[in-house]
Scaffold this motif. Structure first.
Motif, PDB file in Angstrom:
ATOM      1  N   THR A  77      22.687  34.505  55.298  1.00 37.43           N
ATOM      2  CA  THR A  77      22.109  33.980  56.538  1.00 37.43           C
ATOM      3  C   THR A  77      23.100  34.082  57.689  1.00 37.43           C
ATOM      4  N   ALA A  78      24.348  33.718  57.443  1.00 35.12           N
ATOM      5  CA  ALA A  78      25.375  33.814  58.484  1.00 35.12           C
ATOM      6  C   ALA A  78      25.552  35.267  58.927  1.00 35.12           C
ATOM      7  N   HIS A  79      25.542  36.184  57.993  1.00 35.60           N
ATOM      8  CA  HIS A  79      25.667  37.612  58.292  1.00 35.60           C
ATOM      9  C   HIS A  79      24.521  38.073  59.192  1.00 35.60           C
ATOM     10  N   ALA A  80      23.303  37.706  58.819  1.00 40.34           N
ATOM     11  CA  ALA A  80      22.133  38.090  59.617  1.00 40.34           C
ATOM     12  C   ALA A  80      22.204  37.491  61.026  1.00 40.34           C
ATOM     13  N   ARG A  81      22.615  36.244  61.120  1.00 36.42           N
ATOM     14  CA  ARG A  81      22.739  35.606  62.436  1.00 36.42           C
ATOM     15  C   ARG A  81      23.806  36.292  63.286  1.00 36.42           C
ATOM     16  N   ALA A  82      24.927  36.645  62.671  1.00 32.98           N
ATOM     17  CA  ALA A  82      26.004  37.313  63.410  1.00 32.98           C
ATOM     18  C   ALA A  82      25.539  38.672  63.910  1.00 32.98           C
ATOM     19  N   LEU A  83      24.820  39.412  63.071  1.00 33.15           N
ATOM     20  CA  LEU A  83      24.285  40.705  63.500  1.00 33.15           C
ATOM     21  C   LEU A  83      23.325  40.534  64.676  1.00 33.15           C
ATOM     22  N   LYS A  84      22.449  39.548  64.570  1.00 35.50           N
ATOM     23  CA  LYS A  84      21.458  39.294  65.629  1.00 35.50           C
ATOM     24  C   LYS A  84      22.138  38.944  66.956  1.00 35.50           C
ATOM     25  N   ARG A  85      23.246  38.199  66.888  1.00 40.52           N
ATOM     26  CA  ARG A  85      23.942  37.769  68.101  1.00 40.52           C
ATOM     27  C   ARG A  85      24.975  38.789  68.592  1.00 40.52           C
ATOM     28  N   GLY A  86      25.244  39.794  67.806  1.00 44.84           N
ATOM     29  CA  GLY A  86      26.162  40.843  68.218  1.00 44.84           C
ATOM     30  C   GLY A  86      27.604  40.407  68.394  1.00 44.84           C
ATOM     31  N   VAL A  87      28.051  39.435  67.605  1.00 44.87           N
ATOM     32  CA  VAL A  87      29.440  38.971  67.706  1.00 44.87           C
ATOM     33  C   VAL A  87      30.342  39.840  66.834  1.00 44.87           C
ATOM     34  N   ALA A  88      31.640  39.849  67.148  1.00 43.53           N
ATOM     35  CA  ALA A  88      32.613  40.584  66.337  1.00 43.53           C
ATOM     36  C   ALA A  88      32.638  39.978  64.941  1.00 43.53           C
ATOM     37  N   MET A  89      32.581  40.851  63.917  1.00 50.12           N
ATOM     38  CA  MET A  89      32.501  40.346  62.543  1.00 50.12           C
ATOM     39  C   MET A  89      33.241  41.289  61.604  1.00 50.12           C
ATOM     40  N   SER A  90      33.887  40.697  60.606  1.00 50.01           N
ATOM     41  CA  SER A  90      34.445  41.455  59.489  1.00 50.01           C
ATOM     42  C   SER A  90      33.788  40.940  58.217  1.00 50.01           C
ATOM     43  N   VAL A  91      33.700  41.806  57.209  1.00 46.19           N
ATOM     44  CA  VAL A  91      33.071  41.417  55.948  1.00 46.19           C
ATOM     45  C   VAL A  91      33.985  41.769  54.785  1.00 46.19           C
ATOM     46  N   PHE A  92      33.833  41.010  53.719  1.00 47.84           N
ATOM     47  CA  PHE A  92      34.530  41.281  52.464  1.00 47.84           C
ATOM     48  C   PHE A  92      33.471  41.182  51.382  1.00 47.84           C
ATOM     49  N   THR A  93      33.301  42.251  50.621  1.00 46.68           N
ATOM     50  CA  THR A  93      32.294  42.264  49.554  1.00 46.68           C
ATOM     51  C   THR A  93      32.966  42.149  48.191  1.00 46.68           C
ATOM     52  N   ALA A  94      32.187  41.771  47.189  1.00 43.99           N
ATOM     53  CA  ALA A  94      32.715  41.624  45.834  1.00 43.99           C
ATOM     54  C   ALA A  94      33.324  42.928  45.336  1.00 43.99           C
ATOM     55  N   ASP A  95      32.783  44.063  45.766  1.00 44.34           N
ATOM     56  CA  ASP A  95      33.307  45.364  45.343  1.00 44.34           C
ATOM     57  C   ASP A  95      34.766  45.561  45.730  1.00 44.34           C
ATOM     58  N   LEU A  96      35.222  44.907  46.783  1.00 45.88           N
ATOM     59  CA  LEU A  96      36.590  45.108  47.262  1.00 45.88           C
ATOM     60  C   LEU A  96      37.640  44.530  46.316  1.00 45.88           C
ATOM     61  N   PHE A  97      37.224  43.642  45.413  1.00 45.61           N
ATOM     62  CA  PHE A  97      38.178  43.135  44.422  1.00 45.61           C
ATOM     63  C   PHE A  97      38.568  44.222  43.423  1.00 45.61           C
ATOM     64  N   GLY A  98      37.780  45.291  43.339  1.00 42.94           N
ATOM     65  CA  GLY A  98      38.052  46.354  42.388  1.00 42.94           C
ATOM     66  C   GLY A  98      38.709  47.579  42.993  1.00 42.94           C
ATOM     67  N   THR A  99      39.002  47.548  44.270  1.00 43.78           N
ATOM     68  CA  THR A  99      39.652  48.688  44.923  1.00 43.78           C
ATOM     69  C   THR A  99      41.117  48.339  45.171  1.00 43.78           C
ATOM     70  N   GLY A 100      41.889  49.326  45.536  1.00 43.41           N
ATOM     71  CA  GLY A 100      43.315  49.050  45.717  1.00 43.41           C
ATOM     72  C   GLY A 100      43.890  49.549  47.017  1.00 43.41           C
ATOM     73  N   ASN A 101      43.029  50.037  47.921  1.00 40.50           N
ATOM     74  CA  ASN A 101      43.549  50.549  49.186  1.00 40.50           C
ATOM     75  C   ASN A 101      42.467  50.546  50.249  1.00 40.50           C
ATOM     76  N   ASP A 102      42.892  50.718  51.469  1.00 44.46           N
ATOM     77  CA  ASP A 102      41.993  50.635  52.617  1.00 44.46           C
ATOM     78  C   ASP A 102      40.890  51.692  52.576  1.00 44.46           C
ATOM     79  N   ARG A 103      41.223  52.914  52.212  1.00 43.91           N
ATOM     80  CA  ARG A 103      40.221  53.987  52.163  1.00 43.91           C
ATOM     81  C   ARG A 103      39.118  53.633  51.168  1.00 43.91           C
ATOM     82  N   ASP A 104      39.503  53.176  49.984  1.00 41.78           N
ATOM     83  CA  ASP A 104      38.508  52.812  48.979  1.00 41.78           C
ATOM     84  C   ASP A 104      37.717  51.571  49.389  1.00 41.78           C
ATOM     85  N   ASN A 105      38.374  50.643  50.093  1.00 44.52           N
ATOM     86  CA  ASN A 105      37.657  49.464  50.604  1.00 44.52           C
ATOM     87  C   ASN A 105      36.535  49.889  51.551  1.00 44.52           C
ATOM     88  N   ARG A 106      36.878  50.738  52.508  1.00 41.89           N
ATOM     89  CA  ARG A 106      35.876  51.187  53.482  1.00 41.89           C
ATOM     90  C   ARG A 106      34.760  51.970  52.808  1.00 41.89           C
TER      91      ARG A 106
END
Length: 142
Positions: A77-106
């Motif tokens: 819900t917070a993600h959807a609200r942030a998208l709707k309002r167009g505010v600056a946002m960063s996200v962290f997904t569960a998949d990022l716990f299994g990567t080891g570098n910025d390229r793989d994170n993105r």
């Protein structure tokens, strides 16, 4: 004459973490999430620090970072609200716990559609009232 009056902000920095994360994950996710805000929104960064012996230190955020928590639905819900309002946002997904570098994170985020992101955290920066509405339903992190 130096102005010593309290500083108030018309903006807010907030992090929302999923409430089922381990302690180390909460700290790691928070650090990652806020790391990009100063590069995109330079006004959020204050002046450099120095101690009485003139040792210099890096600048930090000029205002507090409020950390909240909630379940998976609260994050979605917070993600959807942030998208709707167009505010600056960063996200962290569960998949990022299994990567080891910025390229793989993105790449891990890029591989999943917006509605299917398995969010474990997000950070937002914007007008105070907009951020308050975005994090509504989340509770302050203990």
């Amino acid at each position: 004459m130096e102005d010593n009056s309290p500083i108030s902000f018309d903006t807010k920095v907030a992090v929302v973490l999923r409430d089922d994360l381990a302690g180390w994950q909460r700290l790691n996710v928070t650090a990652f999430l806020v790391s990009g805000l100063g590069t995109l929104e330079p006004e959020v960064i204050g002046e450099p620090y120095a101690d009485a012996d003139d040792v210099d230190y890096l600048p930090m955020f000029r205002q507090p970072v409020l950390v909240f928590q909630g379940g998976k639905e609260v994050l979605a819900t917070a993600h959807a609200r942030a998208l709707k309002r167009g505010v600056a946002m960063s996200v962290f997904t569960a998949d990022l716990f299994g990567t080891g570098n910025d390229r793989d994170n993105r790449a891990a985020v890029r591989a999943v559609g917006t509605a299917q992101l398995d969010l474990v955290g997000l950070a937002v920066y914007g007008p105070r009232n907009a951020v308050d509405r975005i994090v509504k339903g989340a509770s302050m992190h203990p």
